[in-house]
Scaffold this motif. Structure first.
Motif, PDB file in Angstrom:
ATOM      1  N   PHE A  42       0.818  -1.198   0.000  1.00 27.80           N
ATOM      2  CA  PHE A  42       0.000   0.000   0.000  1.00 27.80           C
ATOM      3  C   PHE A  42       0.861   1.261   0.000  1.00 27.80           C
ATOM      4  O   PHE A  42       0.470   2.288  -0.529  1.00 27.80           O
ATOM      5  CB  PHE A  42      -0.913   0.043   1.225  1.00 27.80           C
ATOM      6  CG  PHE A  42      -1.905  -1.077   1.270  1.00 27.80           C
ATOM      7  CD1 PHE A  42      -2.904  -1.181   0.311  1.00 27.80           C
ATOM      8  CD2 PHE A  42      -1.833  -2.033   2.259  1.00 27.80           C
ATOM      9  CE1 PHE A  42      -3.828  -2.213   0.354  1.00 27.80           C
ATOM     10  CE2 PHE A  42      -2.760  -3.063   2.308  1.00 27.80           C
ATOM     11  CZ  PHE A  42      -3.756  -3.163   1.355  1.00 27.80           C
ATOM     12  N   TYR A  43       2.054   1.176   0.643  1.00 29.31           N
ATOM     13  CA  TYR A  43       2.903   2.342   0.805  1.00 29.31           C
ATOM     14  C   TYR A  43       4.359   1.999   0.501  1.00 29.31           C
ATOM     15  O   TYR A  43       4.808   0.888   0.764  1.00 29.31           O
ATOM     16  CB  TYR A  43       2.838   2.869   2.244  1.00 29.31           C
ATOM     17  CG  TYR A  43       1.431   3.175   2.687  1.00 29.31           C
ATOM     18  CD1 TYR A  43       0.797   4.338   2.274  1.00 29.31           C
ATOM     19  CD2 TYR A  43       0.743   2.300   3.507  1.00 29.31           C
ATOM     20  CE1 TYR A  43      -0.497   4.621   2.671  1.00 29.31           C
ATOM     21  CE2 TYR A  43      -0.555   2.564   3.901  1.00 29.31           C
ATOM     22  CZ  TYR A  43      -1.172   3.726   3.480  1.00 29.31           C
ATOM     23  OH  TYR A  43      -2.447   3.992   3.861  1.00 29.31           O
ATOM     24  N   ASP A  57       4.992   7.174  -0.914  1.00 29.38           N
ATOM     25  CA  ASP A  57       4.115   6.939  -2.060  1.00 29.38           C
ATOM     26  C   ASP A  57       2.927   6.119  -1.588  1.00 29.38           C
ATOM     27  O   ASP A  57       3.100   5.064  -0.964  1.00 29.38           O
ATOM     28  CB  ASP A  57       4.835   6.160  -3.166  1.00 29.38           C
ATOM     29  CG  ASP A  57       5.863   6.990  -3.904  1.00 29.38           C
ATOM     30  OD1 ASP A  57       5.947   8.211  -3.665  1.00 29.38           O
ATOM     31  OD2 ASP A  57       6.590   6.411  -4.728  1.00 29.38           O
ATOM     32  N   LYS A  58       1.733   6.609  -1.877  1.00 29.02           N
ATOM     33  CA  LYS A  58       0.512   5.869  -1.594  1.00 29.02           C
ATOM     34  C   LYS A  58       0.131   5.187  -2.898  1.00 29.02           C
ATOM     35  O   LYS A  58      -0.319   5.830  -3.843  1.00 29.02           O
ATOM     36  CB  LYS A  58      -0.568   6.839  -1.120  1.00 29.02           C
ATOM     37  CG  LYS A  58      -1.686   6.218  -0.374  1.00 29.02           C
ATOM     38  CD  LYS A  58      -2.568   7.310   0.238  1.00 29.02           C
ATOM     39  CE  LYS A  58      -3.589   6.697   1.153  1.00 29.02           C
ATOM     40  NZ  LYS A  58      -4.409   7.743   1.780  1.00 29.02           N
ATOM     41  N   LYS A  60      -2.172   3.010  -3.938  1.00 29.26           N
ATOM     42  CA  LYS A  60      -3.565   2.972  -4.391  1.00 29.26           C
ATOM     43  C   LYS A  60      -3.977   4.279  -5.062  1.00 29.26           C
ATOM     44  O   LYS A  60      -4.625   4.276  -6.096  1.00 29.26           O
ATOM     45  CB  LYS A  60      -4.477   2.674  -3.199  1.00 29.26           C
ATOM     46  CG  LYS A  60      -5.926   2.535  -3.559  1.00 29.26           C
ATOM     47  CD  LYS A  60      -6.750   2.189  -2.321  1.00 29.26           C
ATOM     48  CE  LYS A  60      -8.217   2.069  -2.661  1.00 29.26           C
ATOM     49  NZ  LYS A  60      -9.010   1.781  -1.482  1.00 29.26           N
ATOM     50  N   ASP A  61      -3.598   5.405  -4.471  1.00 24.02           N
ATOM     51  CA  ASP A  61      -3.986   6.718  -5.000  1.00 24.02           C
ATOM     52  C   ASP A  61      -2.989   7.271  -6.011  1.00 24.02           C
ATOM     53  O   ASP A  61      -3.233   8.320  -6.592  1.00 24.02           O
ATOM     54  CB  ASP A  61      -4.122   7.733  -3.863  1.00 24.02           C
ATOM     55  CG  ASP A  61      -5.175   7.336  -2.848  1.00 24.02           C
ATOM     56  OD1 ASP A  61      -6.008   6.464  -3.149  1.00 24.02           O
ATOM     57  OD2 ASP A  61      -5.153   7.918  -1.745  1.00 24.02           O
ATOM     58  N   THR A  64       2.286  11.009  -4.068  1.00 27.95           N
ATOM     59  CA  THR A  64       3.546  11.079  -3.335  1.00 27.95           C
ATOM     60  C   THR A  64       3.482  12.247  -2.366  1.00 27.95           C
ATOM     61  O   THR A  64       3.062  13.347  -2.743  1.00 27.95           O
ATOM     62  CB  THR A  64       4.733  11.274  -4.292  1.00 27.95           C
ATOM     63  OG1 THR A  64       4.784  10.157  -5.190  1.00 27.95           O
ATOM     64  CG2 THR A  64       6.041  11.365  -3.536  1.00 27.95           C
ATOM     65  N   HIS A  65       3.874  11.992  -1.125  1.00 29.82           N
ATOM     66  CA  HIS A  65       3.918  13.026  -0.098  1.00 29.82           C
ATOM     67  C   HIS A  65       5.373  13.207   0.335  1.00 29.82           C
ATOM     68  O   HIS A  65       6.084  12.224   0.537  1.00 29.82           O
ATOM     69  CB  HIS A  65       3.053  12.641   1.091  1.00 29.82           C
ATOM     70  CG  HIS A  65       1.608  12.463   0.732  1.00 29.82           C
ATOM     71  ND1 HIS A  65       0.692  13.470   0.822  1.00 29.82           N
ATOM     72  CD2 HIS A  65       0.941  11.395   0.238  1.00 29.82           C
ATOM     73  CE1 HIS A  65      -0.483  13.039   0.411  1.00 29.82           C
ATOM     74  NE2 HIS A  65      -0.353  11.767   0.053  1.00 29.82           N
ATOM     75  N   SER A  94       0.763   0.464   9.084  1.00 27.08           N
ATOM     76  CA  SER A  94       0.371   1.780   8.590  1.00 27.08           C
ATOM     77  C   SER A  94       1.127   2.915   9.267  1.00 27.08           C
ATOM     78  O   SER A  94       0.707   4.065   9.216  1.00 27.08           O
ATOM     79  CB  SER A  94      -1.137   1.970   8.786  1.00 27.08           C
ATOM     80  OG  SER A  94      -1.446   1.905  10.160  1.00 27.08           O
ATOM     81  N   LEU A 113       0.345   6.658   8.009  1.00 23.24           N
ATOM     82  CA  LEU A 113       0.263   6.620   6.554  1.00 23.24           C
ATOM     83  C   LEU A 113      -1.139   6.795   5.961  1.00 23.24           C
ATOM     84  O   LEU A 113      -1.276   7.507   4.965  1.00 23.24           O
ATOM     85  CB  LEU A 113       0.931   5.346   6.043  1.00 23.24           C
ATOM     86  CG  LEU A 113       2.420   5.228   6.433  1.00 23.24           C
ATOM     87  CD1 LEU A 113       2.945   3.859   6.078  1.00 23.24           C
ATOM     88  CD2 LEU A 113       3.232   6.318   5.793  1.00 23.24           C
ATOM     89  N   PRO A 114      -2.197   6.188   6.503  1.00 20.05           N
ATOM     90  CA  PRO A 114      -3.505   6.381   5.879  1.00 20.05           C
ATOM     91  C   PRO A 114      -3.929   7.854   5.775  1.00 20.05           C
ATOM     92  O   PRO A 114      -4.575   8.256   4.826  1.00 20.05           O
ATOM     93  CB  PRO A 114      -4.460   5.599   6.779  1.00 20.05           C
ATOM     94  CG  PRO A 114      -3.599   4.523   7.359  1.00 20.05           C
ATOM     95  CD  PRO A 114      -2.255   5.189   7.582  1.00 20.05           C
ATOM     96  N   MET A 116      -1.540  10.400   6.214  1.00 18.74           N
ATOM     97  CA  MET A 116      -0.323  11.166   5.942  1.00 18.74           C
ATOM     98  C   MET A 116      -0.118  12.256   6.992  1.00 18.74           C
ATOM     99  O   MET A 116       0.175  13.403   6.682  1.00 18.74           O
ATOM    100  CB  MET A 116      -0.344  11.778   4.538  1.00 18.74           C
ATOM    101  CG  MET A 116      -0.301  10.752   3.436  1.00 18.74           C
ATOM    102  SD  MET A 116       1.237   9.817   3.478  1.00 18.74           S
ATOM    103  CE  MET A 116       0.796   8.416   2.480  1.00 18.74           C
TER     104      MET A 116
END
Length: 125
Positions: A42-43, A57-58, A60-61, A64-65, A94, A113-114, A116
Motif C-alpha cells: 500500500f505504501y 508513495d501511496k 492505491k492513489d 507522493t507526499h 500503517s 500513513l492512511p 499522511m
C-alpha cells in the motif's frame, strides 16, 4: 543471521528491479510487507540521495507526499541538512517511525500513513 541478511538483499534487489529503480538513487527504501494475504503493498517510504526529506508513495492513489518539516519542532530536514537527519527508521503496517537526529532538539517522529499525518515529540536528548 547471515541467511536473513542475504534474503533481505535479494528481496531488496527484486523490489528495485520490479519497479525499475536504480538503488544508487536512494539512501533508504522500504515497502510495507505485513499485508493481508494476496494484497500488494500500500505504501513505499524512501529517502533519495539528492533530497534529505522523507517521501511516502501511496500506491492505491498514486500520490507522493514529501515530509521535510518535522511538526511543531521547527526542524526542517531540507533547511537544516546535513546538521539533522532521520535515523532508526521502521515501517510497520500503517506507521513509519524514525528519529530525527539533531544536536539541539532530537525528535521521535511518526507518520500515520492512511492520513499522511506527521507527529513528533522531543526525545530529551
Amino acid at each position: 543471521m547471515i541467511k536473513h541478511v542475504v534474503l533481505f538483499f535479494v528481496f531488496l534487489t527484486l523490489s528495485f528491479s520490479s519497479f525499475g529503480l536504480d538503488i544508487s538513487n536512494y539512501r533508504y527504501y522500504q515497502i510495507n510487507k505485513d499485508l493481508p494475504n494476496g494484497k500488494g503493498p500500500f505504501y513505499v517510504v524512501y529517502i533519495k540521495t539528492n533530497d534529505p526529506c522523507v517521501f511516502v508513495d501511496k500506491i492505491k492513489d498514486k500520490t507522493t507526499h514529501r515530509f521535510c518539516k518535522m511538526g511543531d519542532s521547527e526542524l526542517d530536514l531540507e533547511k537544516n541538512h546535513p546538521s539533522i537527519y532521520p535515523v532508526l527508521m521502521q515501517l510497520f503496517g500503517s506507521r513509519f517511525s524514525f528519529v530525527v537526529a539533531a544536536p539541539w532538539n532530537e525528535q521521535q517522529c511518526e507518520i500515520y500513513l492512511p492520513r499522511m499525518e506527521l507527529t513528533c515529540e522531543p526525545t530529551g536528548k
